[in-house]
Design a protein around this motif. Structure first.
Motif, PDB file in Angstrom:
ATOM      1  N   LYS B  24      29.090  18.656  57.102  1.00  0.00           N
ATOM      2  CA  LYS B  24      29.730  19.961  57.282  1.00  0.00           C
ATOM      3  C   LYS B  24      30.675  20.239  56.118  1.00  0.00           C
ATOM      4  CE  LYS B  24      28.299  20.622  61.620  1.00  0.00           C
ATOM      5  NZ  LYS B  24      26.947  21.180  61.529  1.00  0.00           N
ATOM      6  N   ILE B  25      30.854  21.516  55.872  1.00  0.00           N
ATOM      7  CA  ILE B  25      31.758  21.923  54.796  1.00  0.00           C
ATOM      8  C   ILE B  25      33.148  21.307  54.969  1.00  0.00           C
ATOM      9  CG2 ILE B  25      32.948  23.921  53.800  1.00  0.00           C
ATOM     10  CD1 ILE B  25      30.003  23.612  53.005  1.00  0.00           C
ATOM     11  N   ARG B  26      33.609  21.201  56.234  1.00  0.00           N
ATOM     12  CA  ARG B  26      34.977  20.686  56.431  1.00  0.00           C
ATOM     13  C   ARG B  26      35.115  19.245  55.956  1.00  0.00           C
ATOM     14  NH1 ARG B  26      36.903  22.414  60.649  1.00  0.00           N
ATOM     15  NH2 ARG B  26      35.190  23.331  61.818  1.00  0.00           N
ATOM     16  N   GLU B  27      33.996  18.496  55.957  1.00  0.00           N
ATOM     17  CA  GLU B  27      34.058  17.109  55.500  1.00  0.00           C
ATOM     18  C   GLU B  27      34.305  17.015  54.001  1.00  0.00           C
ATOM     19  OE1 GLU B  27      30.877  14.543  57.163  1.00  0.00           O
ATOM     20  OE2 GLU B  27      30.406  16.308  58.363  1.00  0.00           O
ATOM     21  N   LEU B  28      34.027  18.081  53.286  1.00  0.00           N
ATOM     22  CA  LEU B  28      34.275  18.074  51.840  1.00  0.00           C
ATOM     23  C   LEU B  28      35.743  18.366  51.527  1.00  0.00           C
ATOM     24  CD1 LEU B  28      31.298  20.015  50.241  1.00  0.00           C
ATOM     25  CD2 LEU B  28      31.485  17.617  50.806  1.00  0.00           C
ATOM     26  N   LYS B  29      36.524  18.623  52.574  1.00  0.00           N
ATOM     27  CA  LYS B  29      37.940  18.944  52.406  1.00  0.00           C
ATOM     28  C   LYS B  29      38.159  20.113  51.438  1.00  0.00           C
ATOM     29  CE  LYS B  29      39.688  14.448  53.658  1.00  0.00           C
ATOM     30  NZ  LYS B  29      38.405  13.691  53.665  1.00  0.00           N
ATOM     31  N   PRO B  30      37.872  21.318  51.908  1.00  0.00           N
ATOM     32  CA  PRO B  30      38.070  22.498  51.043  1.00  0.00           C
ATOM     33  C   PRO B  30      39.497  22.553  50.492  1.00  0.00           C
ATOM     34  CG  PRO B  30      36.942  23.109  53.074  1.00  0.00           C
ATOM     35  CD  PRO B  30      37.339  21.675  53.229  1.00  0.00           C
ATOM     36  N   SER B  31      39.637  23.038  49.268  1.00  0.00           N
ATOM     37  CA  SER B  31      40.972  23.169  48.669  1.00  0.00           C
ATOM     38  C   SER B  31      41.703  24.340  49.300  1.00  0.00           C
ATOM     39  CB  SER B  31      40.859  23.449  47.170  1.00  0.00           C
ATOM     40  OG  SER B  31      40.009  22.538  46.568  1.00  0.00           O
ATOM     41  N   SER B  32      43.027  24.306  49.245  1.00  0.00           N
ATOM     42  CA  SER B  32      43.748  25.480  49.728  1.00  0.00           C
ATOM     43  C   SER B  32      43.688  26.529  48.625  1.00  0.00           C
ATOM     44  CB  SER B  32      45.179  25.135  50.113  1.00  0.00           C
ATOM     45  OG  SER B  32      45.769  24.404  49.086  1.00  0.00           O
ATOM     46  N   PRO B  97      32.857  38.586  48.155  1.00  0.00           N
ATOM     47  CA  PRO B  97      32.107  37.380  47.802  1.00  0.00           C
ATOM     48  C   PRO B  97      31.440  36.781  49.036  1.00  0.00           C
ATOM     49  CG  PRO B  97      34.459  36.905  47.932  1.00  0.00           C
ATOM     50  CD  PRO B  97      34.316  38.397  48.063  1.00  0.00           C
ATOM     51  N   LYS B  98      30.359  36.050  48.812  1.00  0.00           N
ATOM     52  CA  LYS B  98      29.708  35.317  49.908  1.00  0.00           C
ATOM     53  C   LYS B  98      30.692  34.284  50.446  1.00  0.00           C
ATOM     54  CE  LYS B  98      25.022  36.197  49.845  1.00  0.00           C
ATOM     55  NZ  LYS B  98      25.009  37.635  49.980  1.00  0.00           N
ATOM     56  N   THR B  99      30.734  34.167  51.757  1.00  0.00           N
ATOM     57  CA  THR B  99      31.637  33.185  52.366  1.00  0.00           C
ATOM     58  C   THR B  99      30.853  32.312  53.330  1.00  0.00           C
ATOM     59  OG1 THR B  99      32.122  34.651  54.213  1.00  0.00           O
ATOM     60  CG2 THR B  99      33.598  34.780  52.322  1.00  0.00           C
ATOM     61  N   LEU B 100      31.445  31.200  53.737  1.00  0.00           N
ATOM     62  CA  LEU B 100      30.865  30.442  54.846  1.00  0.00           C
ATOM     63  C   LEU B 100      31.983  29.860  55.700  1.00  0.00           C
ATOM     64  CD1 LEU B 100      31.235  27.799  53.076  1.00  0.00           C
ATOM     65  CD2 LEU B 100      28.798  27.930  52.708  1.00  0.00           C
ATOM     66  N   THR B 101      31.607  29.331  56.857  1.00  0.00           N
ATOM     67  CA  THR B 101      32.615  28.748  57.747  1.00  0.00           C
ATOM     68  C   THR B 101      32.656  27.241  57.519  1.00  0.00           C
ATOM     69  OG1 THR B 101      31.070  28.316  59.532  1.00  0.00           O
ATOM     70  CG2 THR B 101      32.105  30.491  59.505  1.00  0.00           C
ATOM     71  N   ALA B 102      33.713  26.622  58.017  1.00  0.00           N
ATOM     72  CA  ALA B 102      33.871  25.179  57.832  1.00  0.00           C
ATOM     73  C   ALA B 102      32.808  24.397  58.589  1.00  0.00           C
ATOM     74  CB  ALA B 102      35.261  24.749  58.271  1.00  0.00           C
ATOM     75  N   VAL B 123      35.974  29.644  52.218  1.00  0.00           N
ATOM     76  CA  VAL B 123      35.687  29.163  53.564  1.00  0.00           C
ATOM     77  C   VAL B 123      36.554  29.984  54.515  1.00  0.00           C
ATOM     78  CG1 VAL B 123      35.705  27.159  55.084  1.00  0.00           C
ATOM     79  CG2 VAL B 123      35.279  26.861  52.628  1.00  0.00           C
ATOM     80  N   VAL B 124      35.908  30.612  55.502  1.00  0.00           N
ATOM     81  CA  VAL B 124      36.641  31.517  56.395  1.00  0.00           C
ATOM     82  C   VAL B 124      36.486  31.071  57.847  1.00  0.00           C
ATOM     83  CG1 VAL B 124      36.396  33.497  54.864  1.00  0.00           C
ATOM     84  CG2 VAL B 124      34.670  33.085  56.615  1.00  0.00           C
ATOM     85  N   ASP B 125      37.417  31.513  58.700  1.00  0.00           N
ATOM     86  CA  ASP B 125      37.297  31.207  60.129  1.00  0.00           C
ATOM     87  C   ASP B 125      36.440  32.276  60.801  1.00  0.00           C
ATOM     88  OD1 ASP B 125      38.904  33.440  60.513  1.00  0.00           O
ATOM     89  OD2 ASP B 125      40.748  32.270  60.647  1.00  0.00           O
TER      90      ASP B 125
END
Lengths: 178, 168
Positions: B24-32, B97-102, B123-125
């Motif tokens: 999952k995207i969240r495992e990549l630890k998105p930057s703030s 821009p294209k977005t995705l969720t965590a 990355v959006v909620d």
């Protein structure tokens, strides 16, 4: 090692199955030797490189370097003097050193703002090696050299496109054939 | 992080494709992300971008992302051009821009980046509020770690041999 013929569970590294004597020696070898894993570990970095390096001389102006970056659709120009790679100048340098300032790009020389002695990979090194360098150093571009002579450049985008092609699209083509 | 299981004892071997699907995207630890309001000037956006490691800034209306400005935009449209830094960032950003969720998978991120030639994805909620940003560097980092160090110590294949004898 489970014998593929009779299902007997054998000790690791045994030559023949203790139940049915099936030869096991050739099977008991670690197996990242297939498909994409093998490619990443064995494919030379030069095989995935997709763009020709954009090269400028050290005395070129920053204005010229930025123009070449734009035209070459690449985020990094390589600075070469007497056939030797002496530095790199990247989008990040543009952001950090020039954007939002009133510095005159026509009066700034690349040699004064480039990063000297950049990381590079030899043309025979593997993709894995290049991925590691990009990951550890946070680089998006790595020049490829053959005994010090510049032969190409490999970018994070090259790696992404390679993975997309080999791991996603190719696999899907096979799945739909099945 | 997904463990690659090798087929030593008849276990199922996980392919790279499987690993990309299951991560999952969240495992990549998105930057703030760096964010500026949509009324910001170019100078404000650049100052904000300099404070990040990802080289981009989100342009937001409240929590919602309306645009993105990246290093590439600086090279292509701004630096070396007769552009006033007091201009509105909205004139130069890429809109929507294209977005995705965590919870999206890594393979989705790779697809979006490959097909759109993007190197950043916000990355959006669920409500579209900005949570983070992943860049192509996150993906390179994942791939570099996909193969544990032990695979560097594999026995040689039969077609790999040493020309001269080992030893001093």
């Amino acid at each position: 090692m489970i014998c593929p013929r009779c299902g007997e569970e054998n000790l690791e590294g045994i030559d023949r199955c203790s139940n049915c004597m099936e030869p096991l020696r050739d099977r008991d070898v670690p197996q990242p030797t297939r498909g994409l894993q093998r490619l990443i570990m064995e494919e030379p970095v030069s095989a995935i490189s997709s763009s020709a390096p954009v090269v400028v001389a050290p005395h070129a102006t920053v204005a010229e370097a930025v123009r070449r970056m734009r035209e070459g659709r690449i985020g990094c120009v390589l600075v070469v003097e007497n056939d030797l790679l002496v530095g790199v100048f990247t989008e990040r340098d543009v952001l950090m050193k020039f954007a939002g300032t009133d510095k005159n790009l026509d009066e700034s020389k690349v040699t004064d703002v480039m990063t000297r002695s950049p990381e590079k990979v030899e043309t025979t090194k593997t993709l894995r090696f290049a991925l590691n360098k990009m990951s550890v150093g946070g680089f998006r571009h790595i020049p490829i050299t053959d005994q010090g002579r510049l032969t190409g450049i490999v970018t994070a985008k090259d790696a992404l496109k390679f993975i997309a092609r080999e791991a996603l699209y190719k696999g899907e083509a096979q799945e739909s054939e099945d | 992080m997904v463990e690659i299981v090798r087929g030593l004892n008849g276990e199922k071997q996980m392919s790279v494709r499987e690993a990309l699907r299951q991560t999952k995207i969240r495992e990549l630890k998105p930057s703030s992300p760096a964010c500026v309001d949509r009324t910001a000037t170019l100078a404000e956006a650049i100052a904000s971008m300099r404070g990040t490691s990802t080289g981009c800034v989100m342009v937001c209306e409240g929590q919602r992302v309306t645009g993105i400005l990246t290093e590439r935009d600086l090279v292509d449209k701004i630096v070396g051009e007769p552009v006033a830094f007091s201009s509105a960032v909205e004139e130069f950003m890429t809109r929507n821009p294209k977005t995705l969720t965590a919870d999206a998978s890594l393979d989705e991120a790779i697809r979006l980046m490959d097909q759109g030639d993007y190197r950043h994805l916000p990355v959006v909620d669920g409500a579209g509020g900005i949570e983070g940003i992943i860049s192509i560097q996150h993906i390179i980092g994942f791939l570099a770690e996909l193969f544990p160090t032990e695979v560097l110590n594999l026995p040689p294949r039969q077609n790999q041999y040493i020309d001269s004898r080992e030893g001093g």
